[in-house]
Design a protein around this motif. Structure first.
Motif, short mmCIF file in Angstrom:
data_model
loop_
_atom_site.label_atom_id
_atom_site.label_comp_id
_atom_site.label_asym_id
_atom_site.label_seq_id
_atom_site.Cartn_x
_atom_site.Cartn_y
_atom_site.Cartn_z
N TRP A 173 25.11 -3.88 28.76
CA TRP A 173 25.15 -5.01 29.50
C TRP A 173 24.66 -6.20 28.57
O TRP A 173 25.34 -7.57 28.61
N HIS A 174 23.60 -6.20 27.78
CA HIS A 174 23.07 -7.12 27.15
C HIS A 174 24.19 -7.59 25.93
O HIS A 174 24.26 -8.88 25.69
N TYR A 175 24.81 -6.71 25.28
CA TYR A 175 25.91 -6.88 24.31
C TYR A 175 27.09 -7.76 24.81
O TYR A 175 27.30 -8.66 24.22
N GLU A 176 27.42 -7.45 25.87
CA GLU A 176 28.67 -7.94 26.72
C GLU A 176 28.06 -9.22 27.01
O GLU A 176 29.06 -10.37 27.01
N ARG A 177 26.93 -9.73 27.54
CA ARG A 177 26.75 -10.89 28.00
C ARG A 177 26.64 -11.67 26.62
O ARG A 177 26.66 -13.01 26.98
N GLY A 178 25.83 -11.16 25.75
CA GLY A 178 25.53 -12.06 24.52
C GLY A 178 27.05 -12.38 23.84
O GLY A 178 27.15 -13.50 23.38
N LYS A 179 28.18 -11.76 23.93
CA LYS A 179 29.42 -12.08 23.72
C LYS A 179 29.93 -13.06 24.51
O LYS A 179 30.72 -14.20 24.08
N LYS A 180 29.58 -13.16 25.58
CA LYS A 180 30.15 -14.09 26.82
C LYS A 180 29.52 -15.28 26.52
O LYS A 180 30.12 -16.66 26.51
N LYS A 230 28.01 -16.60 23.86
CA LYS A 230 27.94 -16.98 22.36
C LYS A 230 28.20 -18.46 22.16
O LYS A 230 27.51 -19.14 21.41
N GLY A 231 29.28 -18.97 23.01
CA GLY A 231 29.75 -20.26 22.62
C GLY A 231 28.64 -21.28 23.37
O GLY A 231 28.20 -22.28 22.52
N LYS A 232 28.10 -20.98 24.28
CA LYS A 232 26.96 -21.79 24.93
C LYS A 232 25.58 -21.96 24.42
O LYS A 232 24.86 -22.75 24.32
N GLN A 233 25.51 -20.84 23.58
CA GLN A 233 24.16 -20.69 22.79
C GLN A 233 24.08 -22.00 21.62
O GLN A 233 22.99 -22.53 21.44
N LYS A 234 25.22 -22.29 21.08
CA LYS A 234 25.07 -23.14 19.89
C LYS A 234 24.85 -24.49 20.35
O LYS A 234 24.11 -25.39 19.98
#
Length: 81
Positions: free
Chosen positions: A26-33, A35-39
């Motif tokens: 779940w954390h891996y898939e959420r991180g991929k989703k 990733k653009g917002k984090q920048k």
């Protein structure tokens, strides 16, 4: 040997193993989703952290000056080392 501890330990290992696998997935898939917002959010977080650090440093300096002033007003000998 009793069978109850063997069954319970086996069940516990299976449940914890399954939960850990699903949590990591779940954390891996959420991180991929996200990733653009984090920048975009990284700059805002750094600016906010800088402001907090500056306020903290100024408050420490103010407290130091207040302590020295109060000490001199009370007649304490506070020489700088």
């Amino acid at each position: 040997m009793e069978w109850v501890p063997i069954v319970f330990v086996t069940f516990k290992v299976l449940v914890f193993g399954t939960c850990m696998f699903l949590a990591i997935k779940w954390h891996y898939e959420r991180g991929k989703k996200e990733k653009g917002k984090q920048k975009e959010e990284r700059g805002a977080v750094l600016r906010a952290g800088g402001k907090v650090a500056a306020v903290f440093a100024l408050s420490i300096l103010g407290l130091l000056l207040l302590t020295i002033g109060l000490g001199r007003m009370l007649g304490l000998d506070l020489p700088f080392p």
